[in-house]
Design an enzyme around this catalytic site. Structure first.
Site, short mmCIF file in Angstrom:
data_model
loop_
_atom_site.label_atom_id
_atom_site.label_comp_id
_atom_site.label_asym_id
_atom_site.label_seq_id
_atom_site.Cartn_x
_atom_site.Cartn_y
_atom_site.Cartn_z
N TYR A 1 0.82 -1.22 0.00
CA TYR A 1 0.00 0.00 0.00
C TYR A 1 0.85 1.26 0.00
CZ TYR A 1 -4.00 -3.01 0.43
OH TYR A 1 -4.94 -3.97 0.15
N SER B 1 -15.48 -4.22 -13.16
CA SER B 1 -15.84 -5.54 -13.70
C SER B 1 -17.04 -6.12 -12.96
CB SER B 1 -14.64 -6.49 -13.54
OG SER B 1 -14.31 -6.60 -12.15
N GLY C 1 -16.00 1.67 -15.44
CA GLY C 1 -14.71 1.06 -15.14
C GLY C 1 -14.69 0.08 -13.99
N HIS D 1 -14.50 0.94 -0.35
CA HIS D 1 -13.39 0.06 0.03
C HIS D 1 -12.25 0.80 0.73
CE1 HIS D 1 -14.89 -2.82 -3.35
NE2 HIS D 1 -15.60 -2.92 -2.26
N1 APR Z 1 -11.81 3.15 -18.92
C1 APR Z 1 -12.90 2.51 -18.37
N2 APR Z 1 -12.85 1.23 -17.92
C2 APR Z 1 -11.67 0.58 -18.05
C3 APR Z 1 -10.52 1.18 -18.61
C4 APR Z 1 -10.64 2.54 -19.05
N3 APR Z 1 -9.61 3.20 -19.59
N4 APR Z 1 -9.50 0.27 -18.58
C5 APR Z 1 -10.02 -0.87 -18.04
N5 APR Z 1 -11.33 -0.69 -17.73
C6 APR Z 1 -12.28 -1.64 -17.14
C7 APR Z 1 -11.96 -3.11 -17.36
O1 APR Z 1 -12.45 -3.56 -18.61
C8 APR Z 1 -12.70 -3.76 -16.18
O2 APR Z 1 -14.05 -4.06 -16.51
O3 APR Z 1 -12.25 -1.45 -15.74
C9 APR Z 1 -12.65 -2.66 -15.10
C10 APR Z 1 -11.66 -2.92 -13.98
O4 APR Z 1 -12.08 -4.06 -13.28
P1 APR Z 1 -11.26 -4.57 -12.00
O5 APR Z 1 -9.83 -4.56 -12.30
O6 APR Z 1 -11.90 -5.85 -11.58
O7 APR Z 1 -11.49 -3.43 -10.90
P2 APR Z 1 -12.77 -3.16 -9.97
O8 APR Z 1 -14.04 -3.60 -10.62
O9 APR Z 1 -12.68 -1.76 -9.53
O10 APR Z 1 -12.45 -4.11 -8.72
C11 APR Z 1 -13.34 -4.13 -7.65
O11 APR Z 1 -11.89 -5.56 -6.39
O12 APR Z 1 -9.75 -6.04 -5.97
C12 APR Z 1 -10.85 -5.50 -5.42
O13 APR Z 1 -11.07 -3.89 -3.71
C13 APR Z 1 -10.66 -4.05 -5.03
O14 APR Z 1 -12.15 -2.18 -5.36
C14 APR Z 1 -11.59 -3.30 -5.98
C15 APR Z 1 -12.62 -4.35 -6.34
#
Ligand code: APR
Length: 225
Positions: free
Chosen positions: A54, A173, A171, A105
């Site tokens: 972190y 998943s 942004g 989070h």
């Molecule tokens: N613009 C918009 N979306 C984007 C971009 C971009 N430039 N680049 C990537 N993405 C999308 C990806 O396609 C994906 O669907 O952003 C998403 C990122 O997904 P994750 O990496 O799973 O992140 P997130 O959904 O925020 O994760 C949720 O998981 O690990 C834990 O606590 C952590 O808060 C986090 C939680």
């Protein structure tokens, strides 16, 4: 009464600011195991490894800047009541100018006591050191919600989604619960839009803008009346 726009964001909205997402190619969870750096058990097992993970992210955040998507959502406050519900621990929504941000989070720029969770401290972008304690002598830890821990702001976030006139999802998943479950709190008939350059997370009835956050949010804002 101004319409209420609720925006649920994930790591993807900060990707164009140079911050890694978690599950994309080269994402954080490819380089690090969740079980080594993002659980209370990992912290009990190897404090130094967790603090270093972190501390590195906090230093990276210091040199990152809010992007067009963050700024456009802040500017929207001049015409709409806007609530940002973010899974992100970065401060780019606030630095972009948003005034109503719910962090589901946690926040990288804060530390908290590992024994007394009510003791939370602003630390800016500095490191947390092993041996650094709260005012009651307990080791400080990042103010982050780790896997297996409660999500204290969930109810407040759900209440915001239930009162939304527009729901924008940018942004994320939508793989991590309970945050991902918030999409089901939206009232029937409320327009839902997803912005993501990759395959969209499955959200029923949602309109999908298959673009990066900066371009996708600009399109969405331009389409708002
Ligand atoms: N613009 C918009 N979306 C984007 C971009 C971009 N430039 N680049 C990537 N993405 C999308 C990806 O396609 C994906 O669907 O952003 C998403 C990122 O997904 P994750 O990496 O799973 O992140 P997130 O959904 O925020 O994760 C949720 O998981 O690990 C834990 O606590 C952590 O808060 C986090 C939680």
């Amino acid at each position: 009464m101004r319409d209420h726009v609720v925006v649920l964001t994930g790591a993807g909205i900060s990707a164009e600011s140079g911050l890694s997402t978690f599950r994309d190619n080269g994402g954080l969870w490819e380089e690090h195991s969740v079980y080594d750096v993002a659980t209370p058990e990992a912290f009990a097992r190897n404090q130094e490894l967790v603090l270093r993970f972190y501390n590195d992210r906090r230093r990276q955040l210091e040199s990152a800047q809010p992007n067009q998507a963050h700024r456009l959502l802040a500017e929207l406050e001049s015409r709409y009541r806007v609530t940002i519900v973010t899974q992100n621990v970065d401060d780019l929504h606030e630095r972009g100018g948003s005034s109503n941000v719910i962090h589901l989070h946690g926040e990288l720029t804060k530390a908290r006591s590992s024994q007394h969770p009510e003791l939370v401290y602003d630390i800016g972008y500095r490191d947390i050191q092993p041996g650094e304690t709260c005012e009651r002598g307990a080791q400080l830890r990042p103010h982050i919600v780790w896997f297996g821990e409660e999500v204290p702001m969930l109810d407040a976030a759900a209440e915001m989604v239930r009162t939304a006139d527009h729901l924008l999802i940018v942004g994320t998943s939508l793989q991590v619960y309970p945050a991902a479950g918030l999409v089901y709190e939206v009232e029937p008939g409320v327009p839902v839009t997803v912005v993501d350059p990759a395959e969209p997370p499955s959200v029923s009835r949602a309109r999908f803008i298959q673009k990066g956050a900066c371009e996708g949010v600009a399109d969405w804002v331009a389409g708002l009346s």
